[in-house]
Write an enzyme that holds these catalytic residues in place. Structure first.
Site, PDB file in Angstrom:
ATOM      1  N   ALA A  15       0.812  -1.226   0.076  1.00 51.91           N
ATOM      2  CA  ALA A  15       0.148  -0.201   0.090  1.00 51.91           C
ATOM      3  C   ALA A  15       0.831   1.149  -0.014  1.00 51.91           C
ATOM      4  O   ALA A  15       1.964   1.139   0.027  1.00 51.91           O
ATOM      5  CB  ALA A  15      -0.895  -0.133   1.170  1.00 51.91           C
ATOM      6  N   ARG A  37       2.629  -7.807   5.315  1.00 51.92           N
ATOM      7  CA  ARG A  37       1.706  -8.875   5.875  1.00 51.92           C
ATOM      8  C   ARG A  37       0.834  -9.315   4.904  1.00 51.92           C
ATOM      9  O   ARG A  37       0.162 -10.556   5.196  1.00 51.92           O
ATOM     10  CB  ARG A  37       1.174  -8.256   7.190  1.00 51.92           C
ATOM     11  CG  ARG A  37       2.145  -7.828   8.209  1.00 51.92           C
ATOM     12  CD  ARG A  37       1.528  -7.304   9.523  1.00 51.92           C
ATOM     13  NE  ARG A  37       0.947  -5.846   8.922  1.00 51.92           N
ATOM     14  CZ  ARG A  37       0.281  -5.030   9.985  1.00 51.92           C
ATOM     15  NH1 ARG A  37       0.127  -5.286  10.868  1.00 51.92           N
ATOM     16  NH2 ARG A  37       0.249  -3.850   9.505  1.00 51.92           N
ATOM     17  N   TYR A 156       5.088   8.128  18.258  1.00 49.20           N
ATOM     18  CA  TYR A 156       5.452   8.120  16.568  1.00 49.20           C
ATOM     19  C   TYR A 156       6.513   8.924  16.388  1.00 49.20           C
ATOM     20  O   TYR A 156       7.301   8.575  15.704  1.00 49.20           O
ATOM     21  CB  TYR A 156       4.103   8.616  16.115  1.00 49.20           C
ATOM     22  CG  TYR A 156       4.378   8.534  14.352  1.00 49.20           C
ATOM     23  CD1 TYR A 156       4.409   7.417  13.982  1.00 49.20           C
ATOM     24  CD2 TYR A 156       4.340   9.663  13.691  1.00 49.20           C
ATOM     25  CE1 TYR A 156       4.723   7.400  12.546  1.00 49.20           C
ATOM     26  CE2 TYR A 156       4.735   9.871  12.439  1.00 49.20           C
ATOM     27  CZ  TYR A 156       4.739   8.591  11.669  1.00 49.20           C
ATOM     28  OH  TYR A 156       4.970   8.557  10.424  1.00 49.20           O
TER      29      TYR A 156
HETATM   30  C1  8X3 Z   1       3.500  11.185   8.427  1.00 43.10           C
HETATM   31  C2  8X3 Z   1       3.733  12.908   8.368  1.00 43.10           C
HETATM   32  O1  8X3 Z   1       3.206  14.567   9.809  1.00 43.10           O
HETATM   33  O2  8X3 Z   1       1.586  12.877   9.862  1.00 43.10           O
HETATM   34  O3  8X3 Z   1       4.970  10.640   8.938  1.00 43.10           O
HETATM   35  O4  8X3 Z   1       3.438  12.869  11.191  1.00 43.10           O
HETATM   36  S1  8X3 Z   1       2.927  13.212  10.057  1.00 43.10           S
END
Ligand code: 8X3
Length: 261
Positions: A15, A37, A156
Site C-alpha cells: 500500500a 503482511r 510516533y
Molecule cells: C507522516 C507525517 O506529519 O502525519 O509521518 O507525522 S505526519
C-alpha cells in the site's frame, strides 16, 4: 544508474508509498522482492506488475515485527535473488494521536516494534550481504516526524527520530564499504496512514488531507527513484519532501472548505 539490472526489496509494499515505489521501480525494469503482511494484496500487485511491465517478483509475506519470520522469509529467497542491491525500508505506521499521559501501551509497542525494530530486523538480514559485496543502497523512509515533535505525536515522533538516527548510524558504520544510505522524510502524504492512525475512522482521516493538495504515494516514490538512480559516487543522504502548502509539521495552509463559504 539504471535499475534494470537491480534487485530491490521493498517493505510495506502492499500500500501507499510502498506500492507506488514498486510500480515505479517495475516501470524502470528492477526485479522486486515485495514484503508485507497482506498476502492477497501482494499477489494482486505481483500480477499487476507482471502484466504491466513484465516485472519479475518474489513475495515475502511476513510481519517486520517478528524477527524469526523476517529471517525465515529472506532465507527462503531463491539463490539468484539473494544479492539485494536496494533495500527500501518503508514499512511503518502510526497508531493514535493521544497526549502522552493518555496514550495506550499497545499503540506504543506496535509503533516501536514496527518503525524501529522492524527496520532493524530487515536491515540486519540484508545489510551484511551488501557490505560483503561492496555495493548496495538502503533507503529509509522516515518522516517529518523524525525532525520535529508535534502535539500528540509523542511516540510516533520518537520512532521516526530513531529511524533518522539509524539512517545516520548506517551511513557512518558502512562508510567506505561501497554501501550508500539515504533517509527520506515525507510530510503529509495521502495514503492509508491516517486511516491506520485513527483506526479506520474515515472522517478523521479525510480531514487531515482536506483544504490543500497533499503528497501522493507516487510523489515520494519518484523521490525514492531519484535517490536510487544516482551514479555510484553520489549519495542523497537526507531528503525532506512537503506538499507545497506545508511548511512544518503543524503549519499547513488550508483553503476554505465549501461548507464554510
Ligand atoms: C507522516 C507525517 O506529519 O502525519 O509521518 O507525522 S505526519
Amino acid at each position: 544508474m539504471r535499475l534494470n539490472t537491480q534487485t530491490a526489496l521493498i517493505t510495506g509494499a502492499s500500500a501507499g508509498i510502498g506500492i507506488e515505489t514498486a510500480r515505479l521501480f517495475a516501470e524502470e525494469g528492477a526485479r522486486l522482492i515485495l514484503l508485507a503482511r497482506r498476502e492477497e494484496l501482494l499477489r494482486r500487485l505481483a500480477d499487476e506488475l507482471k502484466d504491466s511491465t513484465g516485472c519479475e517478483t518474489q513475495i515475502l509475506v511476513c510481519d517486520v515485527r517478528e524477527v524469526s519470520a523476517v529471517n525465515a522469509a529472506i532465507a527462503k529467497l531463491p539463490e539468484s535473488w539473494r544479492d539485494i542491491d536496494l533495500l527500501i525500508n518503508n514499512a511503518g505506521l502510526s497508531r493514535g494521536l493521544d497526549k502522552i499521559h493518555e496514550g495506550r501501551l499497545q499503540d506504543w509497542e506496535e509503533m516501536i516494534d514496527t518503525n524501529i525494530k522492524g527496520l532493524l530486523y530487515v536491515s540486519k538480514a540484508v545489510l551484511p550481504g551488501m557490505v560483503a559485496r561492496g555495493r548496495g543502497m538502503v533507503i529509509n523512509v522516515a518522516s517529518i516526524a523524525g525532525r520535529e515533535v508535534y502535539p500528540r505525536g509523542n511516540v510516533y515522533c520518537a520512532t521516526k527520530h530513531a529511524a533518522k538516527a539509524l539512517s545516520q548510524a548506517m551511513m557512518i558504520d558502512t562508510n567506505g564499504t561501497g554501501v550508500r544510505v539515504c533517509n527520506i522524510d515525507p510530510g503529509l502524504v495521502e495514503t492509508e496512514f491516517s486511516q491506520v492512525r485513527f483506526r479506520g475512522d474515515s472522517e478523521l482521516a479525510r480531514q487531515v488531507y482536506e483544504g490543500y493538495t497533499p503528497l501522493k504515494g507516487r510523489d515520494v516514490a519518484e523521490a525514492i527513484l531519484f535517490c536510487a538512480t544516482r551514479p555510484a559516487h553520489v549519495n542523497i543522504a537526507d531528503m525532506l519532501i512537503f506538499p507545497s502548502d506545508q511548511a512544518s509539521s503543524t503549519l499547513v495552509h488550508k483553503r476554505k472548505m465549501n461548507y464554510e463559504l
